[in-house]
Enzyme design. Structure first.
Site, PDB file in Angstrom:
ATOM      1  N   ARG A  83       0.978  -1.287  -0.003  1.00 12.01           N
ATOM      2  CA  ARG A  83       0.021  -0.039   0.116  1.00 12.01           C
ATOM      3  C   ARG A  83       0.629   1.344   0.054  1.00 12.01           C
ATOM      4  NH1 ARG A  83      -3.027   1.862  -2.717  1.00 12.01           N
ATOM      5  NH2 ARG A  83      -3.973  -0.029  -2.685  1.00 12.01           N
ATOM      6  N   LYS A 116       2.192  25.257  -3.273  1.00  5.27           N
ATOM      7  CA  LYS A 116       1.077  24.435  -2.763  1.00  5.27           C
ATOM      8  C   LYS A 116       1.233  22.974  -3.174  1.00  5.27           C
ATOM      9  CE  LYS A 116      -1.778  28.623  -3.358  1.00  5.27           C
ATOM     10  NZ  LYS A 116      -3.019  29.327  -4.245  1.00  5.27           N
ATOM     11  N   LYS A 174       5.297  39.499  -2.509  1.00  4.40           N
ATOM     12  CA  LYS A 174       3.790  39.333  -2.802  1.00  4.40           C
ATOM     13  C   LYS A 174       2.833  40.456  -2.575  1.00  4.40           C
ATOM     14  CE  LYS A 174       1.810  35.331  -2.810  1.00  4.40           C
ATOM     15  NZ  LYS A 174       1.743  34.964  -4.207  1.00  4.40           N
ATOM     16  N   ASP A 224      -0.320  38.935 -11.898  1.00 10.52           N
ATOM     17  CA  ASP A 224      -1.333  37.894 -11.160  1.00 10.52           C
ATOM     18  C   ASP A 224      -2.607  38.196 -11.673  1.00 10.52           C
ATOM     19  OD1 ASP A 224      -1.924  35.848  -9.172  1.00 10.52           O
ATOM     20  OD2 ASP A 224      -2.768  37.800  -7.868  1.00 10.52           O
TER      21      ASP A 224
END
Length: 301
Positions: A106, A141, A173, A224
């Site tokens: 798994r 992200k 930013k 942006d």
């Protein structure tokens, strides 16, 4: 254009990440289902097969999962990271103690399915803009603890990596600009602080901010949430500000790199790329990538 070599994932990094995942899965008592139903003398062969088309990523992590559970498990890689596989393609064959194979499967599959999903989804974006010189790039992200391997998968899918963290590049930013007192002030302060090898990028929301940014000469400008028409204007402003001719612009030394972001998806990325920007960043290639369906079929000997 010279094709880059495929990226390399450090085995040391893979070991740390996989060990954490195995400890989470096996817990305090190990795989009690397998221990309760399968005798220690049983051996098995298993094949991991792709059930749909995609770009493969995470082979080293899968190998590490089986090795950490049981070093005697024999692992045969039938493809390499970065290969494009079609549905039904065998990817891996393993052979050894049945308990070990069942206990490791798994974790091995989780990494393979997730990272192959990121690589495959990135490839879909990259394929949409392959007729241009623009690169699709990831962001910060990412899933906590998996950033390095997700960014590795992005590169396997034909994408580019943005900064890996807050410590390897400066990205100014809107909140930084607000506190610093303006676009140019923030860039100049960053230039005074940064080492000579640290790149500086600034995010702008409109063309007036972009013009102000150009006076302070950052290395890159992030445009942006601008539509294609504004992006084309931004490309022209960047070219004329530097005094470059259209023919020389792309290769001009010292010109400011332009990155577009916002509202990027498989339906919009082509039009964005055709505006002439250099990079298109999107969190979707890491945060919205579906897993690639990969299954393990085991044969008890």
């Amino acid at each position: 254009m010279t094709q880059p070599f495929r990226p390399v994932l450090s085995p040391l990094m893979a070991e740390d990440i996989v060990k954490t995942a195995l400890l989470e899965d096996l817990g305090r008592a190990g795989d009690i289902t397998t221990y309760a139903t399968i005798g220690p003398e049983k051996t098995a062969k298993a094949a991991l097969n792709s059930r749909e088309d995609g770009v493969i990523a995470g082979m080293e992590l899968a190998r590490t999962a089986f090795r950490l559970v049981d070093p005697s498990v024999v692992f045969h890689a039938l493809v390499a990271d970065g290969d494009r596989a079609t549905a039904g393609t065998p990817l891996i064959r393993v052979e050894g103690a049945a308990r070990s194979i069942l206990s490791a499967e798994r974790v091995a599959l989780n990494f393979l399915m997730h990272l192959s999903g990121v690589a495959s989804y990135t490839a879909r974006f990259a394929d949409e803009i392959a007729h241009t010189s623009v690169r699709v790039t990831c962001t910060r992200k990412t899933l906590p603890g998996l950033r390095a391997v997700e960014k590795y998968a992005v590169r396997l899918g034909g994408g580019s990596n943005h900064r890996f963290g807050l410590d390897d590049a400066i990205l100014i930013k809107d909140n930084h600009i607000a506190v610093a007192g303006g676009v140019a002030q923030a860039i100049l302060a960053a230039r005074a602080y940064a080492g000579h090898l640290v790149r500086i990028e600034v995010e702008v929301d409109n063309l007036d901010q972009m013009k102000e940014a150009l006076t302070a000469r950052p290395d890159a400008i992030l445009l942006d949430n601008m539509g294609p028409d504004l992006l084309r204007e931004a490309v022209e402003i960047n070219r004329t500000h530097g005094g470059f001719s259209p023919a020389d612009y792309a290769a001009a030394p010292g010109r400011v790199i332009l990155e577009a972001s916002g509202n990027v998806n498989l339906q919009t990325i082509r039009a964005i790329a055709e505006t002439g920007v250099d990079f298109i960043s999107t969190s979707k290639i890491t945060m919205a990538a579906p897993t690639l369906d990969i299954g393990l079929d085991v044969e008890i000997l």
